[in-house]
Design an enzyme around this catalytic site. Sequence first.
Site, short mmCIF file in Angstrom:
data_model
loop_
_atom_site.label_atom_id
_atom_site.label_comp_id
_atom_site.label_asym_id
_atom_site.label_seq_id
_atom_site.Cartn_x
_atom_site.Cartn_y
_atom_site.Cartn_z
N ASP A 1 -1.09 -5.36 5.92
CA ASP A 1 -2.09 -6.25 5.32
C ASP A 1 -1.80 -6.48 3.84
OD1 ASP A 1 -2.72 -3.49 4.95
OD2 ASP A 1 -4.70 -4.06 4.20
N GLU A 2 -2.26 -7.61 3.37
CA GLU A 2 -2.27 -7.96 1.95
C GLU A 2 -0.89 -8.00 1.31
OE1 GLU A 2 -5.00 -4.98 0.62
OE2 GLU A 2 -6.77 -6.10 1.27
N VAL A 3 0.16 -8.26 2.11
CA VAL A 3 1.51 -8.38 1.58
C VAL A 3 2.37 -9.04 2.66
CG1 VAL A 3 2.34 -6.15 2.45
CG2 VAL A 3 3.36 -7.10 0.36
N HIS B 1 0.83 -1.22 0.00
CA HIS B 1 0.00 0.00 0.00
C HIS B 1 0.86 1.26 0.00
CE1 HIS B 1 -3.99 -1.91 0.71
NE2 HIS B 1 -3.24 -2.86 1.23
#
Length: 508
Positions: free
Chosen positions: A334-336, A274
């Site tokens: 998040d998401e990584v 992000h």
Amino acid sequence: MEQRGLGRLRLPGLLAMLALLAARTPRVSASRDLNLWPLPLSVKTTPRLLYLSPGNFFFGHSPASKAGPSCAVLQEAFRRYYDYIFGFYKWHHGYKKIPSEMELQKLEVLVIMDPQCDSFPNITSDESYNLLVKGPVATLTANRVWGVLRGLETFSQLIYQDSYGTFIANESNIVDSPRFPHRGVLIDTSRHFLPVKTILKTLDAMAFNKFNVLHWHIVDDQSFPYQSITFPELSNKGSYSLSHVYTPNDVRTVIEYARLRGIRILPEFDSPGHTASWGKGQKDILTPCYHATEPSGTFGPINPILNSTYSFLSKLFKEISIVFPDEFIHLGGDEVNFDCWVLDMISAMNKRPIVWQEVYDDEGKLIPGTVVQVWKMDSFSMELNNITAAGFPVIISAPWYLDVISYGQDWRHYYSVEPLDFEGTPEQKQLVIGGEACLWGEYVDATNLTPRLWPRASAVGERLWSPPEVTDLEDAYRRLTRHRCRMVKRGIAAQPLFTGYCDQEGRM
């Protein structure tokens, strides 16, 4: 110095006569009885009515209080709550004296311990208070100023107007403290920039609902509006425009405005993913992507290979740790895949990290004391059990994503969540430090943030403040309908729960 009314309200003789009759025949309207939100720990009211005159009521400090007129947190609060209670009526001049045995003339505040007037609130701040409303002087007792702030909100909610416009409160005795220490609202200023005045309005509404943490998701892929002193190019090139930037003065304004309302500012600088907007103003910070052996021209998360990455992040987070006084910094994750050296970096700065649940799920090496925020609805009860069993504190957000909208009264779903409804020992459940209502910004800007957030977030506020036994949906609907009208009266554009109207609509 005591905060006094700024005028005197003329009470016609008829009202004085009605007041005398009310005193001789004690009564209370059940619909007016408990319009408190969130509901306190213990509330006792009597039918005895007390009357307030805007020109003859004031807030003051008890002679025994450890806080006095030099306490800016309380003096500012006295000013605010006088306005919330009496509104434009304070400008009326002259009043007919109410019989002294029926009049509430003063709320006297007693702070027992070091008041912490010049401090910032933290995760262990004492927000408990006792409120005794009897004439002619009501008393509000708290250990710290943070409890006084919560008690002032409750006191203001006890006061209502009859059909003649007279200000009335029932004799009451309230003992109160929050169930959870972390009661937050998340706003997202990367997907859409939110003007400072919108953030301040959100802080006002949070105080009305006894929230105490603004989780400021300040930057993301889409834009980098935080103006760094150390790396000014991050916002110069990463923001939507140079007018979509939070200057150091803006950030200080938000932090101090929040402090005066007993609210912590929790900054989130999501990393290492992000971070697309970061790369616009900081060369080589992102990982270049390839098609086979050729650069694709696109970039992934923060590049962990270069030494310059560590130097950059160390300097940036050092600045952040100074600018934001809270002991916590939210690192996202998040998401990584998360690089746990960031946790070590933050810990070395005497800050405690908060991360999204993927960091735990991906078996990242978390340092002790790292707080894990649970946001995925899939098996979130099992997630709570697993994380707390591993000894990590938890913040719950999964059932409270307010950006997911649907037709009807979705606040009922938020209200019906029991945060500790998962398998686990009492020791595990002690690790749930609270929760957050999250409003992500893909479809939210300053035009619709407030009505989308309120009063839906209010349901989360009561769930995190009030005892677990407070679950009656119909009573909640009755109280929340009136609380929503109260917020509207105070300038918060909260959307309606259902059909109906607010009493003040004809006077606004």
